[in-house]
Structure formats: C-alpha cells, structure tokens
Design a protein around this motif. Structure first.
Motif, PDB file in Angstrom:
ATOM      1  N   VAL A 101       9.351   1.954 -73.206  1.00  0.00           N
ATOM      2  CA  VAL A 101       8.510   1.446 -74.010  1.00  0.00           C
ATOM      3  C   VAL A 101       9.239   0.095 -75.352  1.00  0.00           C
ATOM      4  O   VAL A 101       8.468  -0.920 -75.438  1.00  0.00           O
ATOM      5  CB  VAL A 101       7.378   1.578 -74.671  1.00  0.00           C
ATOM      6  CG1 VAL A 101       6.244   1.302 -75.690  1.00  0.00           C
ATOM      7  CG2 VAL A 101       6.639   2.722 -73.836  1.00  0.00           C
ATOM      8  N   ILE A 102       9.860   0.831 -75.948  1.00  0.00           N
ATOM      9  CA  ILE A 102      10.747  -0.753 -77.388  1.00  0.00           C
ATOM     10  C   ILE A 102      10.926  -1.471 -76.392  1.00  0.00           C
ATOM     11  O   ILE A 102      11.662  -2.141 -76.781  1.00  0.00           O
ATOM     12  CB  ILE A 102      11.387   0.527 -77.624  1.00  0.00           C
ATOM     13  CG1 ILE A 102      10.934   1.813 -78.091  1.00  0.00           C
ATOM     14  CG2 ILE A 102      12.166  -0.347 -78.348  1.00  0.00           C
ATOM     15  CD1 ILE A 102      11.151   2.811 -79.402  1.00  0.00           C
ATOM     16  N   GLN A 103      11.969  -0.992 -74.744  1.00  0.00           N
ATOM     17  CA  GLN A 103      12.865  -1.631 -74.154  1.00  0.00           C
ATOM     18  C   GLN A 103      11.505  -2.776 -73.875  1.00  0.00           C
ATOM     19  O   GLN A 103      12.317  -3.821 -73.577  1.00  0.00           O
ATOM     20  CB  GLN A 103      13.769  -1.389 -73.173  1.00  0.00           C
ATOM     21  CG  GLN A 103      15.051  -1.797 -72.523  1.00  0.00           C
ATOM     22  CD  GLN A 103      15.087  -1.024 -71.274  1.00  0.00           C
ATOM     23  OE1 GLN A 103      14.515   0.038 -70.591  1.00  0.00           O
ATOM     24  NE2 GLN A 103      16.839  -1.159 -70.990  1.00  0.00           N
ATOM     25  N   GLY A 104      10.783  -2.795 -73.076  1.00  0.00           N
ATOM     26  CA  GLY A 104      10.018  -3.111 -72.926  1.00  0.00           C
ATOM     27  C   GLY A 104       9.542  -4.444 -73.369  1.00  0.00           C
ATOM     28  O   GLY A 104       9.284  -6.038 -73.348  1.00  0.00           O
ATOM     29  N   ILE A 105       9.360  -3.788 -74.591  1.00  0.00           N
ATOM     30  CA  ILE A 105       8.633  -4.725 -75.471  1.00  0.00           C
ATOM     31  C   ILE A 105       9.934  -6.019 -76.513  1.00  0.00           C
ATOM     32  O   ILE A 105       9.396  -7.441 -76.458  1.00  0.00           O
ATOM     33  CB  ILE A 105       8.465  -3.833 -76.967  1.00  0.00           C
ATOM     34  CG1 ILE A 105       7.064  -3.447 -77.254  1.00  0.00           C
ATOM     35  CG2 ILE A 105       8.575  -5.271 -78.279  1.00  0.00           C
ATOM     36  CD1 ILE A 105       6.874  -1.879 -78.086  1.00  0.00           C
ATOM     37  N   GLY A 106      10.933  -5.448 -76.456  1.00  0.00           N
ATOM     38  CA  GLY A 106      12.220  -6.697 -76.406  1.00  0.00           C
ATOM     39  C   GLY A 106      12.395  -7.231 -75.487  1.00  0.00           C
ATOM     40  O   GLY A 106      12.179  -8.833 -75.432  1.00  0.00           O
ATOM     41  N   ALA A 107      12.189  -6.998 -73.798  1.00  0.00           N
ATOM     42  CA  ALA A 107      12.436  -7.338 -72.889  1.00  0.00           C
ATOM     43  C   ALA A 107      12.043  -8.671 -72.925  1.00  0.00           C
ATOM     44  O   ALA A 107      11.892 -10.423 -72.481  1.00  0.00           O
ATOM     45  CB  ALA A 107      12.801  -7.272 -71.869  1.00  0.00           C
ATOM     46  N   SER A 108      10.239  -8.646 -72.751  1.00  0.00           N
ATOM     47  CA  SER A 108       9.226  -9.303 -73.529  1.00  0.00           C
ATOM     48  C   SER A 108       9.754 -10.760 -73.742  1.00  0.00           C
ATOM     49  O   SER A 108       8.923 -11.648 -73.562  1.00  0.00           O
ATOM     50  CB  SER A 108       7.836  -9.035 -74.183  1.00  0.00           C
ATOM     51  OG  SER A 108       8.087  -8.706 -75.343  1.00  0.00           O
TER      52      SER A 108
END
Length: 393
Positions: A101-108
């Motif tokens: 989830v945190i990875q997706g937030i950063g990637a966004s």
C-alpha cells in the motif's frame, strides 16, 4: 533545459515504478509458499498496490497544481524506494500488504507528475508527439515486467525482484533530483477551493474532459480484457502452453507500442480529436474481426490481435494530449482524474469479463467491449464534432 532528456527521464521513471504492478506476478506461487499464506492474500498484494496508486491520483492532482511538480515527485519516489525495501524484507504477508500500500502511494506521484510536466514543457505538435513517446516508453513496463521478474526471480526469489525495483527506483530518484527542473508555470495560480473541488467540477463539466474520461475508462477496460482473457482463449480453443501464450501477449503489447509511437505523428497531421475518433472506429472494426478470426485459425487470431493492439495504441496518447491542452491551471488535477479513471478501467476488465465469458465465450465478451467503444465514438462525435479546420492545439 534539454527537453528530450527530460522526456526520456520521465518516461523511464514512470515505467520503472509501474514495474511494481507486474514484476513479481510470475513468482506469486513461490511467494504464497514462502510466506505460508493463501492465494487470495497473495493476489491482494497486487490489488492493493493498484488501488492505492489509483486513489492517490485524485488526492495528489490538486496538490501538484498548487505546490509544484518536482516538489511532489521527489518525495513520492523516496517513499516508493523505502516501501520497496520494506517489501523486500517482509517476513509475513501482513507486512508485505502494508508495504505494498505504501509502495502504491509513493508510486502514484510519478505517472501523474510525468504527464503533467510533459504538458508544461511541450506545446502544440511537440506535445502530441511527446505524449506518444511517453506512452510508448510507459507501455514497455507491462510487456517486459513479467519477463524480467521471471529471470531475476528464478535466481534470487521474490526478494530479488523487489531488490531490483528498489535499485532502479533509486537511480531515477538521483536523476530526478539533479536533472529535472521545476516546470510549474510561475504565472499560473490554480483556481478552486483548498480541496480542488472547483477544479474537479470544471473538468467534469467540460466536453473534452467528459470525452477523455469516458474514452480512458473504456479503452483501458478493452485493452485489459485482452490481457486478462487472452491466455484463457488460447488455452481453451487451441490448447496452447504458457510459452506460446506469452508470444501472443507479447505481440499484442509490441503492436500497441508501435501504435502509440505513430499516434503523435498522426495527431500532428489530422488533429487529436480526429485521431481519437478514427482510432475508435478502427478499434470497433478490429474487435469485430477478432470475433470471427479467433474461431477461424490461430494465424487469423494473431493478425487480428496485432491489429487490435496497434489501433488501441493510436488512441491512448490522445487523451493526455487533449487534457494538457484544455486544462492549464488544473493540468495535474485533470491528469490525476484521468489516471484514476483509466485505472478503474483496468480493474473493471476482469470483473466484467469473468461474468460475460462463461455466458457467451469470445463472441459475448468481445462483442460487449466493441459496443463500449461504439459509445466512445458516438459521444466523441456528439460532444466534439470534427471540423475540417481542426488541428492539434
């Protein structure tokens, strides 16, 4: 400022963070065994990343418009690197889900800021060609992600794939810090409320905004219908193995990339709206051809598949080009809404297809997708009637 170098850095950056969606998919069975968990929870690691990435597009859009591009891009990549390292060392499925989830937030932040910066820097015909090049580079990721993940994973396991993702992201972080300028126009103050509600209303009430959002949702739904169900079609009708199915999937992606590249030149010749309209018409024809070709022979199926990938590649760069031209003050917000909608299209494809395919096989599944594209063409023609004088802005 070297525009071409900037375009290359932004394209590679978006492609690298997008690898997180597909890089370790071939290793999901190994991940399930290593973490002693269920297949449902393992698949959830893919879903949560995509949901987080999609949701943050809406949140970050107004922030990027208000505060600047690079100021959001760099912290986003830092978060992505840290979360990817966390994924690498996760010893349980619960920790992996949290870090995904945190990875997706950063990637966004990366695809959002990348498309916005391209819209800031390039104008007119250059913008159309640059968006097409960007889409082509970005499209490489789902094509090669599973291949790279399989190669690395066979030697170093799923931790090795996350290690590769972390190192790659660290390199683009260094490039972003030292080689990318801030591109937010200094003379533009974003309109709207603190939450950007006025900007959202302006986008959703605009004819180009409506056409682009509808087109983005449906075109990506159609494209991911092929990605998800092509293996089932090939295995059921022609009893192909994994290697042969991979070849057909690769052919779809390659011709999609070719179409994306040609889209820029086509837009400079006949205009963005006209390109979207005729790409829609050709997509409908290609889908109808696929329905009959899939039952006729494997060669006919392959040729129609390549045609479908190509004509859809013509359409996808048009949407961000139109948004960049139409919305200047709300450019990042518009890109965020568009990215959110196209991610929804990707997520909807397997849901709708899982219902339609068992009921009517290829004919019903692809037939309904063709009807969806008919709706895109109809709405485009009604809201944005094509004029002979129409040119790319």
């Amino acid at each position: 400022m070297n525009k071409r170098r900037m375009l290359f850095i932004l394209g590679i950056s978006a492609a690298i963070v997008s690898l997180a969606q597909s890089l370790y998919i071939p290793l999901l069975p190994d991940l399930q065994q290593d973490l002693n968990t269920s297949l449902h929870l393992v698949n959830l690691t893919v879903t949560l990343f995509t949901v987080a990435m999609a949701t943050m597009q809406i949140i970050l859009g107004p922030i990027v418009d208000r505060n600047g591009r690079k100021k959001i891009l760099v912290p986003g990549i830092i978060i992505y690197v840290i979360a990817t390292i966390g994924c690498m060392f996760s010893g349980s499925i619960e920790m992996l889900l949290i870090f995904r989830v945190i990875q997706g937030i950063g990637a966004s932040s990366v695809p959002l800021v990348a498309a916005t910066m391209i819209g800031d820097v390039f104008e007119g015909k250059e913008r159309a060609e640059s968006m097409a090049t960007y889409q082509m580079i970005l499209g490489i990721s789902p094509a090669v992600g599973p291949l790279i993940g399989g190669i690395i994973g066979s030697q170093f396991g799923y931790t090795g794939t996350f290690g590769f993702a972390a190192v790659s992201a660290l390199l683009i972080l260094i490039a972003a810090i030292f080689m990318l300028p801030e591109t937010k126009p200094v003379n533009i103050k974003p309109a709207g409320t603190r939450l950007g509600l006025k900007a959202f209303g302006k986008i959703l009430g605009n004819k180009i905004g409506v056409v682009v959002l509808l087109s983005g949702f449906i075109m990506y739904d159609v494209f991911y219908t092929f990605i998800v169900f092509l293996p089932t079609i090939l295995q059921t009708k022609y009893a192909l193995g994994a290697a042969s199915i991979g070849f057909f999937s690769l052919a779809l992606m390659i011709f999609n990339l070719v179409g994306s590249k040609i889209s820029g030149s086509l837009q400079t010749r006949i205009g963005s709206v006209r390109t979207l309209f005729w790409a829609g018409i050709m997509t409908i024809l290609s889908l109808v051809i696929f329905i009959f070709a899939a039952d006729y022979s494997l060669i006919a199926l392959l040729l129609s598949l390549m045609l479908t990938g190509f004509v859809m590649g013509l359409a996808t760069p048009v949407m961000p080009t139109l948004l960049s031209s139409e919305f200047v003050e709300e450019r990042a917000t518009a890109m965020g809404v568009y990215n959110f909608v196209r991610y929804l299209g990707m997520a909807t494809a397997p849901l709708i297809g899982s219902f339609l395919y068992p009921l009517g096989n290829i004919q019903l599944l692809i037939g309904i997708t063709a009807l969806l594209v008919v709706m895109v063409v109809f709405v485009t023609n009604r809201l944005l009637p094509i004029k002979k004088s129409e040119v790319t802005n």
